[in-house]
Design a protein around this motif. Structure first.
Motif, PDB file in Angstrom:
ATOM      1  N   LEU A   1      43.438  32.937  33.841  1.00  6.56           N
ATOM      2  CA  LEU A   1      43.076  31.900  35.095  1.00  6.56           C
ATOM      3  C   LEU A   1      43.310  31.904  35.987  1.00  6.56           C
ATOM      4  CD1 LEU A   1      47.608  30.299  34.903  1.00  6.56           C
ATOM      5  CD2 LEU A   1      45.088  29.195  33.700  1.00  6.56           C
ATOM      6  N   LEU A   2      41.787  31.489  36.771  1.00  5.55           N
ATOM      7  CA  LEU A   2      41.434  31.659  38.466  1.00  5.55           C
ATOM      8  C   LEU A   2      42.454  30.577  39.005  1.00  5.55           C
ATOM      9  CD1 LEU A   2      39.194  32.320  39.790  1.00  5.55           C
ATOM     10  CD2 LEU A   2      37.935  30.672  39.767  1.00  5.55           C
ATOM     11  N   VAL A   3      42.861  31.376  40.265  1.00  6.36           N
ATOM     12  CA  VAL A   3      44.098  30.821  41.230  1.00  6.36           C
ATOM     13  C   VAL A   3      43.193  30.860  42.465  1.00  6.36           C
ATOM     14  CG1 VAL A   3      46.191  30.765  41.392  1.00  6.36           C
ATOM     15  CG2 VAL A   3      46.206  31.473  39.312  1.00  6.36           C
ATOM     16  N   VAL A   4      42.832  29.583  43.468  1.00  4.50           N
ATOM     17  CA  VAL A   4      42.560  29.585  44.671  1.00  4.50           C
ATOM     18  C   VAL A   4      43.426  29.107  44.493  1.00  4.50           C
ATOM     19  CG1 VAL A   4      40.374  28.819  45.646  1.00  4.50           C
ATOM     20  CG2 VAL A   4      40.078  28.982  43.483  1.00  4.50           C
ATOM     21  N   LEU A   5      44.322  29.791  45.932  1.00  2.37           N
ATOM     22  CA  LEU A   5      45.225  29.431  46.148  1.00  2.37           C
ATOM     23  C   LEU A   5      44.934  29.295  48.245  1.00  2.37           C
ATOM     24  CD1 LEU A   5      48.939  29.411  46.211  1.00  2.37           C
ATOM     25  CD2 LEU A   5      48.431  32.172  46.801  1.00  2.37           C
TER      26      LEU A   5
ATOM     27  N   ASN B   1      45.273  37.333  31.920  1.00  2.00           N
ATOM     28  CA  ASN B   1      45.563  37.885  33.443  1.00  2.00           C
ATOM     29  C   ASN B   1      44.993  36.708  34.618  1.00  2.00           C
ATOM     30  OD1 ASN B   1      45.165  40.969  32.835  1.00  2.00           O
ATOM     31  ND2 ASN B   1      43.646  40.277  31.379  1.00  2.00           N
ATOM     32  N   ILE B   2      45.938  37.092  36.078  1.00  2.80           N
ATOM     33  CA  ILE B   2      45.155  36.470  36.685  1.00  2.80           C
ATOM     34  C   ILE B   2      44.061  36.904  38.153  1.00  2.80           C
ATOM     35  CG2 ILE B   2      46.113  35.710  38.952  1.00  2.80           C
ATOM     36  CD1 ILE B   2      48.957  35.018  37.564  1.00  2.80           C
ATOM     37  N   LEU B   3      43.289  35.729  38.205  1.00  4.12           N
ATOM     38  CA  LEU B   3      41.984  36.393  39.220  1.00  4.12           C
ATOM     39  C   LEU B   3      42.358  35.625  40.074  1.00  4.12           C
ATOM     40  CD1 LEU B   3      40.490  37.656  41.004  1.00  4.12           C
ATOM     41  CD2 LEU B   3      38.808  36.237  39.902  1.00  4.12           C
ATOM     42  N   LEU B   4      43.390  35.516  41.791  1.00  3.45           N
ATOM     43  CA  LEU B   4      43.776  35.215  42.736  1.00  3.45           C
ATOM     44  C   LEU B   4      43.134  35.315  43.981  1.00  3.45           C
ATOM     45  CD1 LEU B   4      46.690  33.505  43.914  1.00  3.45           C
ATOM     46  CD2 LEU B   4      47.559  35.819  44.172  1.00  3.45           C
ATOM     47  N   ILE B   5      43.032  33.826  44.533  1.00  5.46           N
ATOM     48  CA  ILE B   5      41.686  34.193  45.238  1.00  5.46           C
ATOM     49  C   ILE B   5      42.568  33.269  47.041  1.00  5.46           C
ATOM     50  CG2 ILE B   5      39.179  33.842  46.545  1.00  5.46           C
ATOM     51  CD1 ILE B   5      39.117  35.637  44.705  1.00  5.46           C
ATOM     52  N   SER B   6      42.239  33.498  48.201  1.00  7.52           N
ATOM     53  CA  SER B   6      43.335  32.981  49.367  1.00  7.52           C
ATOM     54  C   SER B   6      42.059  32.453  49.710  1.00  7.52           C
ATOM     55  CB  SER B   6      43.182  33.687  49.706  1.00  7.52           C
ATOM     56  OG  SER B   6      42.113  34.835  50.551  1.00  7.52           O
ATOM     57  N   GLN B   7      42.688  30.692  49.494  1.00  2.66           N
ATOM     58  CA  GLN B   7      41.021  29.679  50.020  1.00  2.66           C
ATOM     59  C   GLN B   7      41.966  28.802  51.291  1.00  2.66           C
ATOM     60  OE1 GLN B   7      38.388  28.424  47.598  1.00  2.66           O
ATOM     61  NE2 GLN B   7      37.255  26.772  48.570  1.00  2.66           N
TER      62      GLN B   7
END
Length: 152
Positions: A27-31, A72-78
């Motif tokens: 998951l690409l998670v934009v947070l 896996n997770i790629l977590l991006i702050s936004q």
């Protein structure tokens, strides 16, 4: 907290041309963190992300979670996820948390997800000029807001 979740075959984040985080299946998670978010919001969203059944099973149905597929997770702050566009043409970000609150929440989210998945969480760099590449699998894109948990 608000998250845009994309099921991906692979994704990466680059800052100044260097990869800061990269994953294959997951998951690409934009947070985005709001000024009124709490640890309870963080815990709820972490559980939802790791247990959300959006990966295909043997029959091609979305019945498997990130845990089930060892994803896996790629977590991006936004912070821009909290853009308010009701008035005028320039978005307002007044609901987004300031860095003194958002950074610790983002770091806590990384730690919580890492614990739940028992693996390192790939990330971007908070407040950096990030370039995110992804191959959306499906495509599957889901938007979650912790404020919605109160309605269920």
């Amino acid at each position: 907290m608000r998250a845009v979740i994309q099921r991906v075959s692979h994704a990466n984040c680059k800052v100044d041309g260097k990869i800061t985080g990269e994953i294959e299946t997951g998951l690409l998670v934009v947070l985005g963190v709001a000024d009124d978010d709490t640890t309870e919001d963080l815990e709820w969203l972490s559980q939802k992300l790791t247990n959300l059944r959006i990966f295909g099973d043997e029959n091609g149905l979305m019945n498997k979670s990130l845990i089930d597929v060892d994803g896996n997770i790629l977590l991006i702050s936004q912070f821009t996820l909290f853009a308010q566009t009701k008035k005028g043409n320039r978005p307002s970000f007044i609901r987004a948390a300031r860095p003194d609150k958002a950074i610790p929440m983002y770091e806590q989210m990384i730690a919580t997800l890492g614990k739940l998945l028992n693996k390192k969480i790939a990330t971007g760099i908070f407040a950096a000029d990030m370039k995110v590449e992804l191959l959306n699998d499906g495509p599957v894109t889901i938007i979650m807001d912790t404020k919605d948990k109160e309605n269920h």
